[in-house]
Scaffold this active site. Structure first.
Site, PDB file in Angstrom:
ATOM      1  N   HIS A  88      22.827  21.468  10.107  1.00  0.00           N
ATOM      2  CA  HIS A  88      22.458  21.388  11.972  1.00  0.00           C
ATOM      3  C   HIS A  88      22.945  23.095  12.307  1.00  0.00           C
ATOM      4  O   HIS A  88      24.148  22.589  12.076  1.00  0.00           O
ATOM      5  CB  HIS A  88      22.742  20.583  12.636  1.00  0.00           C
ATOM      6  CG  HIS A  88      21.848  19.434  12.174  1.00  0.00           C
ATOM      7  ND1 HIS A  88      22.661  18.211  12.421  1.00  0.00           N
ATOM      8  CD2 HIS A  88      20.648  18.838  12.421  1.00  0.00           C
ATOM      9  CE1 HIS A  88      21.536  17.091  11.635  1.00  0.00           C
ATOM     10  NE2 HIS A  88      20.867  17.449  12.364  1.00  0.00           N
ATOM     11  N   CYS A 120      28.810  14.414  15.103  1.00  0.00           N
ATOM     12  CA  CYS A 120      27.535  13.210  15.201  1.00  0.00           C
ATOM     13  C   CYS A 120      27.593  12.232  15.553  1.00  0.00           C
ATOM     14  O   CYS A 120      26.451  10.940  16.087  1.00  0.00           O
ATOM     15  CB  CYS A 120      27.160  13.544  13.644  1.00  0.00           C
ATOM     16  SG  CYS A 120      27.405  14.495  12.922  1.00  0.00           S
TER      17      CYS A 120
HETATM   18  C1  CIR Z   1      21.411  13.492   7.623  1.00  0.00           C
HETATM   19  O1  CIR Z   1      21.105  14.290   6.903  1.00  0.00           O
HETATM   20  O2  CIR Z   1      20.722  13.311   8.862  1.00  0.00           O
HETATM   21  C2  CIR Z   1      22.783  12.802   7.419  1.00  0.00           C
HETATM   22  N1  CIR Z   1      22.931  11.863   6.452  1.00  0.00           N
HETATM   23  C3  CIR Z   1      23.860  13.241   8.034  1.00  0.00           C
HETATM   24  C4  CIR Z   1      23.553  13.786   9.569  1.00  0.00           C
HETATM   25  C5  CIR Z   1      24.624  14.519  10.391  1.00  0.00           C
HETATM   26  N2  CIR Z   1      24.144  14.208  11.844  1.00  0.00           N
HETATM   27  C6  CIR Z   1      24.797  15.875  12.389  1.00  0.00           C
HETATM   28  O3  CIR Z   1      25.381  16.156  12.008  1.00  0.00           O
HETATM   29  N3  CIR Z   1      24.781  15.866  14.042  1.00  0.00           N
END
Ligand code: CIR
Length: 255
Positions: A160, A247
């Protein structure tokens, strides 16, 4: 009142989405303990923590940031790019309803909250595997009436935009320049991560402090030298699921 909306760690987090990391066993109990410590840290910063329950069918739902972008005037319920994560938005929309007018990203567009970096009225949005050009365009149309400008940003090598750049003060951005062209942030003070800590650009600005991964001590030192107050938290388990400090919460003032 300041609120930190969080979501409990799913017992099924081992089935999380992974894009850039090899799958490693996650110690769920330790992940829950670290998540609680992160919430405690937010509590000490003056946030009232409201935790939504975990959903065993939603392995990544602890990463609540991706489901919603909360601004003072409105909340945008996203449409996450990973199919397994799309159902996460339902519970979050219900929880946000009392606090904000809700707007929605509509199919086929996708947008993950982790791709949205807000600095005042500027919104930088990563164009990534999770966030489509159409998602950015819908986001721009929804937020222009409130006086926000939206700048799409190309991101390479990480999940991201906020894996590559986050705000560490009202006018300062911490950047990993190998994942994002830092000239995008030319209007702000720019700081770079220590090259040995590529994951160090994900910092969570919580009022007058930065909640920051304990695993990045060299970048932490850089921040402290600039007079930034850093609160380290151990994110070892959630980082195996490719999650960081931004997150795991939605921070906002209750209207
Ligand atoms: C994903 O791949 O969507 C989750 N395992 C990790 C999401 C992390 N989110 C973020 O950095 N905003």
């Amino acid at each position: 009142m300041l609120i930190a909306l969080t979501r409990d760690v799913s017992p099924d987090i081992a089935r999380c989405e992974l894009t850039h990391l090899e799958r490693r066993p996650v110690d769920v109990e330790l992940a829950v303990t670290q998540h609680r410590q992160y919430e405690d840290c937010l509590g000490r910063r003056g946030y009232e923590v409201r935790r939504l329950p975990a959903d065993p069918d939603l392995p990544d739902s602890v990463f609540i940031e991706d489901t919603c972008v909360v601004l003072p005037e409105v909340a945008v319920i996203t449409r996450p790019g990973a199919d397994s994560r799309k159902p996460e938005t339902r519970g979050v929309a219900e929880a946000m309803q009392p606090f904000r007018i809700l707007r929605f990203i509509e199919p086929p567009a996708t947008l993950d909250g982790g791709d949205v970096l807000q600095i005042g009225k500027r919104l930088f949005v990563g164009l990534t595997l999770r966030t489509s050009a159409e998602g950015i365009e819908q986001f721009r149309r929804l937020l222009q009436p409130y006086g926000y400008t939206v700048t799409p940003v190309t991101v390479t090598g990480c999940l991201h935009l906020k894996s590559a750049a986050t705000a560490v003060a009202d006018d300062a951005v911490l950047v990993n320049p190998t994942w994002v062209d830092s000239s995008v942030f030319r209007d702000f003070t720019r700081m770079e991560v220590d090259p040995s800590e590529p994951a160090g650009a994900n910092a969570l600005l919580a009022r007058d402090a930065v909640i920051y991964p304990a695993g990045c001590p060299r970048t932490r030192e850089r921040l402290e030298k600039r007079g930034i107050h850093v609160e380290p938290v151990d994110m070892s388990e959630l980082s195996k699921a490719e999650g960081g400090v931004t997150c795991c919460s939605l921070l906002f003032e209750a209207n």
